[in-house]
Structures are given as C-alpha cells and as structure tokens.
Design an enzyme around this catalytic site. Structure first.
Site, short mmCIF file in Angstrom:
data_model
loop_
_atom_site.label_atom_id
_atom_site.label_comp_id
_atom_site.label_asym_id
_atom_site.label_seq_id
_atom_site.Cartn_x
_atom_site.Cartn_y
_atom_site.Cartn_z
N THR A 131 7.74 -6.05 6.93
CA THR A 131 8.04 -4.70 7.41
C THR A 131 7.33 -3.64 6.58
O THR A 131 6.96 -2.58 7.09
CB THR A 131 9.55 -4.44 7.36
OG1 THR A 131 10.02 -4.59 6.02
CG2 THR A 131 10.30 -5.43 8.25
N ASP A 132 7.12 -3.90 5.29
CA ASP A 132 6.50 -2.93 4.39
C ASP A 132 5.05 -2.67 4.81
O ASP A 132 4.63 -1.52 5.00
CB ASP A 132 6.58 -3.45 2.97
CG ASP A 132 6.73 -2.34 1.94
OD1 ASP A 132 7.05 -1.21 2.33
OD2 ASP A 132 6.57 -2.63 0.74
N ASP A 133 4.27 -3.74 4.92
CA ASP A 133 2.89 -3.58 5.38
C ASP A 133 2.83 -2.96 6.76
O ASP A 133 2.01 -2.07 7.02
CB ASP A 133 2.19 -4.95 5.40
CG ASP A 133 1.69 -5.37 4.04
OD1 ASP A 133 0.55 -5.04 3.70
OD2 ASP A 133 2.46 -6.02 3.30
N HIS A 155 10.03 3.17 3.28
CA HIS A 155 8.78 3.16 4.03
C HIS A 155 9.03 3.02 5.52
O HIS A 155 8.35 3.67 6.33
CB HIS A 155 7.89 2.01 3.54
CG HIS A 155 7.39 2.20 2.15
ND1 HIS A 155 7.05 1.15 1.31
CD2 HIS A 155 7.17 3.32 1.41
CE1 HIS A 155 6.65 1.61 0.15
NE2 HIS A 155 6.72 2.93 0.18
#
Length: 636
Positions: free
Chosen positions: A385-387, A461
């Site tokens: 999910t971060d990328d 993020h």
C-alpha cells in the site's frame, strides 16, 4: 542538540532573496536527472549490515559451491565493517550486536582467518561478553547447525504440517507478515530435515557457558518454549504420509511464489532459504528454479573496488519502484513540468510495473481487483500500500499523452489500496488485518517484526492519497481517526519504516492537513511544536535508530538530509514560515555538495525495528529536493 560548532545565522535566508535556495534546487534537479536510467527508473543502493554477507558464505559452504571469487571480496567487506571493540553493529554508530558478530566471525573463519588473529580474538571476546553463541538468535543457531557447529535439537522445531492450517486458524502461515511467511515456509523443510555439512573448525571461542534464559512457564512465550519439546518428539515420530504431504505442499507453495527475476519476495532471506529447501528436496543445482534463484540472488550483489582490494556485498532488497515514485514526486515538487521527458519516462516505467494479478493479499481480501505496485523490480506476490499510494500521487500529477491509460491504472490502484484497510481503520504495508500476536510468541520468532499491523507512516501516506483523490471519504476519515488515536503523548508519531518519530511525524502532519484537519488544531500544533523542539542547533534534524529501544534518543541525533527534509515537509504543510523552517532550509543549502547531492552517513530507513536498518541511497537526494521545492513554491 548541537551537532556543529558553527550555528547557521537565524536571519538566513532573507525573506526577499531566494537565489541560493533556487540554485541548490537546480543543482539537485540536475543530479537527480543524471541518475535516471534510460528506461525511466531510479534505484539507489540499500545498505544493511554484514549478516546477509556472512550467511551467503555459509550457504555456499553448505552447498559446496564456495569459491575464492566469492569468499575473498566478501571477507574483505566484512572485515571493513568491524568496530574497534571487535563487534559488528546493525547500523553505523549503533551498539555491537551479538548474533551479527557471531555470524561474521564464522564467515571469516570460512575465509581462512585464524581464531588467534587479533581481530578474531577481539570479536570472540565481545561475543562471549554478550552471552556467547548460546544466547544468539534462532537464525544464527540454524546457520551454525547447518555447518555442524550447533546441535539441531537446540533449535526450535517448525513442523511443515502448519502449511495445512486454514487461513482462519491460529498460527496459519498467513498470520505472518509476507517477509516472514516467505522465510518460514522454506525453513519448515530445512528444520525438518536438519541437514549438516560440517566445516573444518569449531566455535568453542564463542561459547560463554551461560545458558539461554527461558520465559516464565505461565506466559504464552514460556508455554510455547515447553511445547517445543513435544514438537521435537513429534519430529522424530511423525505421521509419515502427513509429513510427506506437508513437505510436498510446502515445496509447491515455494515454487508458485518464485518471481520472474528468480528471487522470492524481492528480498534476500526468503530467496536463500527457498534455495536451501529446493536443494534438500532433491532439486539439482542445474534445475531451472535453482539456477534462476541464484541468478536472482546475484542481482542483489554490489561489487566495489577499494584501497584494500575489491569487495562484494549483498543488498537486503532493491527499491526501484519506491525510488522512482519518490524521484517522480521530487521532480514535480521541484517545479519540473508535468510533461517533461524525465517525468514521462518515469511515469511510463511505473505504469508498466503495475501488478495485475492476485498475490497473497488475496487471502484476506479476495473481493479486491489487482492493480497495485511492489517495492522491487519483480515481486508480483507482494505489492504494498505504501508504494502504491506514492505512485498514485505521482501519476495523477503527470501530464501524460495517454491520459486514459493513466486514469485506468490509477483508478484500480485506488480501489485496491482503499480496500486493504484493516479493521481498526489503519493500513499495514502488505496485508490487511495482519495483527496476530500469537505468532510473535513462538520460539522461532526472536528476530525482527514478524507481522504487518497498521503503522502511522503507511496509514498517513494512504490517507494523503485518498484525500487528494477525494474518493473513499469514509475510509479516509477512519484513517484520520486512527492517526489521531495513535499520536504519542508528546505530539509525535512512531515511524515503522523510517527512523523514527521524525519519519512518522513527517508523514502524518501533511496527511492530516490534506484530509482537512485544521492547521491550528491541537494535534497539529502539538506535532509542529515537537518538531521545533527537536531541531538541532545547526538548523537540521536527526534521530538515532537507538530511539526504537531508548526513549532518551527520541528525536535526537546528528542532522541528516533526509530527516531534516521530513521535518521541513511537515512544518511547511502547516503553512507558516517559521524561524525553524528558515534555519532548516539553510542547513540543507549549506550542507549540499558541489555536485547537487548530499552526504548521509547514518541509516534513516527501517527494515525491522531494533534488528535491521537500511541506508536508502536515494533518500539523501529526493527528500531535500522535495522540501526545497515546497519551500520555494510556498514563497511564490
């Protein structure tokens, strides 16, 4: 906290003259452009510690493929990282680490260093003083067992029958985080077969004769330690058909998750243990899966020439998608046109890397469509999910000639990311609701984080992305509530994937403001005050990785470009040009190299809090660019 004798003048830069700031930004843009690959991507080196290099030599010794071409430059690298007290640490400036030092000592013995040599004797003295090999972590003792230096019976058992546990049952493999899962499954085979290939030396010098402490029997961890004795008994008397079926199922699971580049999970540990498992199950060294696996592992190698001779070391993983997403954002924040050729090349490469098939995340979220991004070149099973959030934020700002293609890719990615929200309202990196505490109590799990619960930095993020998108409003607001509920009493936020409270706070403040939280609201004011109070006398910010274990280090450390930029991005998001902001910008400008980059000697990335930290080579460039660009934009 003062880190230099020269204090940056508080009046710099003037409110009317930003020539130096623009010049610094222009130089950074040129540096970033020069590092972009023709295909559009960026990738900096990811340095960790010598554990992976030591284990690489032990693996090759076990497989009887250790050559001087691998041994000599690796040993040279390991020696270069030894500290004055004889130990090896997991990050520069950190304390010596028992297990890392023990593995380094054995690797150097494989390279021919004698125990009587001064550096080896000093290392052994440190290891004994820290409790000896008896008190090393499980993974260290497993490697030593493979080499005939330790008894397998003194390592925790890991029955392969766990592979049959359904996803709703306690201790099923999906209760582990994806990085641990990819390691645990091949280790089921290794620890069941308990192979030994003796090396021609012993480790008596590393023994302290101090037994390992057990947890109290009435605790869950203590109960599992006693249960391990029963598992060892079962391992000697298994149900034959069931065990054979479990071993077969584990191998099939491993093979199904080998990536296109030959590695597993995009990281070193699952790749190494999967290769060992295949070998032990009879796969020859020339089998396509094994050959491909070694090719993938070789892709992690960094070769350098030094004054002492060539060195060879392994990256723990590789971060091209993350680096490219950050590089794209840095260019856009720096004022580069959204249809600039460098921007379009990065966007096209990212679009080509979108993952459109299900991975392990599908076990917990079967209804979600695939369409996310991973961290590495090839890791289709484990997008995160971060990328994905950062890629979405970047792609939405690109003026692409095929706008429909970008919109379609981003729309499904937003749906996927929103759907990966955990039940408590936060987001983990790779899985949803990966919060089991039971697996953390197993004797096997004494190294690193083994689950993937929601964290403030990842949740921030995603919240920032959803707020920018203006969709999934209810999920976004639940994420906001999660962040507010997890603010520390001092106003900061804990950083899971970066060091540490500066990283967490640096991510959360911009996200909350993007989601509509007023800049004058108490949580924002408290966080901004915390950052200002932890600014160094030289104008920068820094935080030592010891803050994960010692609260005295929270927000304290030598100034670094990346951590200074994180603090600035937060304070700039608040929307007020304070003296702290001006001094932080001054520190970035004054510490810039003539080529437009910055130096950063400390590790500011986190793999596993306490156990593994990362030096992201790109952080020291992209984040300062980002901060300088936002500062100039706020002043125009």
């Amino acid at each position: 906290m003062s880190t230099t004798a020269d204090r940056v003048p508080e009046s710099w830069p003037s409110r009317d003259d930003f020539t130096d700031v623009q010049a610094a930004l222009d130089a950074a843009i040129s540096q970033l452009r020069s590092q972009q690959r023709p295909e559009g991507w960026w990738k900096g080196a990811l340095d960790t510690n010598v554990t992976m290099d030591a284990e690489d030599l032990m693996m090759r010794a076990f497989l009887d493929i250790l050559t001087p071409e691998a041994t000599e430059p690796t040993a040279r690298w390991i020696r270069s990282q030894q500290r004055d007290d004889g130990s090896w640490a997991v990050y520069p400036g950190g304390p010596g680490d028992l297990s890392t030092s023990a593995e380094a000592w054995v690797a150097l013995r494989l390279a021919g260093d004698g125990p009587q040599q001064a550096h080896m004797a000093k290392a052994a003295e440190f290891i004994r003083g820290e409790g000896g090999v008896e008190n090393s972590r499980v993974f260290t003792r497993i490697w030593f067992s493979l080499c005939g230096l330790w008894a397998w019976n003194d390592c925790p058992d890991l029955p392969p029958e766990l592979i049959f546990f359904p996803s709703w049952a306690p201790l099923n493999i999906y209760d582990w985080g994806c990085w641990a899962r990819g390691t645990i499954v091949p280790l089921m085979i290794v620890c069941t077969m308990k192979p030994v290939r003796p090396v021609p030396f012993d480790i008596d010098e590393l023994r302290s004769m101090r037994p390992r402490k057990l947890d109290r029997p009435w605790t869950i961890a203590g109960m599992f330690e006693r249960l391990d004795k029963l598992l060892h008994w079962y391992s000697r008397h298994p149900l034959g058909p069931l065990r054979r079926a479990a071993m077969k199922q584990a191998i099939e699971w491993i093979l199904a998750r080998q990536e296109a580049d030959g590695a597993w999970g995009g990281i070193q540990p699952p790749t190494v243990y999967s290769l060992l498992a295949l070998y032990l199950m009879g796969y020859p060294m020339d089998h396509p899966a094994v050959r491909s696996g070694f090719a993938g592992l070789d892709g992690f190698l960094i070769h350098e020439d030094t004054a002492d001779g060539p060195t060879r070391r392994l990256e723990g993983c590789q971060s091209p998608v993350w680096d490219t997403a950050l590089g794209l954002a840095a260019l856009l924040e720096a004022g580069v046109a959204p249809d600039d050729p460098a921007v379009l090349r990065a966007a096209d490469w990212l679009l080509d890397k979108q993952i459109t098939r299900p991975g392990d995340w599908h076990v917990r979220r079967p209804e979600l469509p695939a369409g996310a991004w991973a961290f590495e070149f090839a890791n289709d099973n484990y997008p995160d999910t971060d990328d994905t959030a950062e890629v979405i934020l970047g792609l939405r700002r690109v003026k692409h000639p095929d706008a429909a293609r970008v919109a379609a890719a981003v729309d499904v990615a937003v749906q996927w990311t929103a759907g990966m929200q955990s039940g408590d309202g936060g987001w983990g990196a790779f899985d949803a609701d990966n919060t089991s505490r039971l697996v953390t109590k197993l004797p096997f799990c004494d190294f690193g984080a083994v689950t993937d619960p929601p964290s403030a930095d990842v949740t921030a993020h995603v919240v920032e992305m959803l707020a920018t998108e203006g969709t999934y409003v209810e999920r976004c607001q639940r994420g906001v509530r999660w962040l507010l509920d997890h603010q520390e009493p001092d106003g900061s936020w804990y950083g899971r994937w970066g060091v540490n409270y500066i990283y967490g706070t640096g991510a959360v403040i911009p996200a909350l403001i993007a989601a509509g939280v007023d800049a004058d609201a108490e949580p924002i004011r408290a966080a901004a005050t915390w950052l200002e109070q932890h600014q160094n006398d030289d104008g920068g910010w820094g935080e030592d990785a010891r803050s994960y274990v010692d609260r005295a280090w929270i927000g304290r450390g030598a100034s670094t470009p990346s951590q200074t930029a994180w603090a600035l991005l937060s304070l700039l998001a608040v929307g007020k040009e304070t003296e702290a902001v001006r001094r932080g910008i001054a520190w970035l400008v004054s510490s810039q190299r003539s080529d437009g980059g910055w130096d950063e000697h400390y590790f500011t990335g986190t793999g596993f809090p306490v156990d593994m930290y990362i030096n992201y080579e790109m952080y020291k460039l992209v984040f300062p660019m980002w901060a300088l660009g936002r500062y100039l934009r706020a002043r125009t």
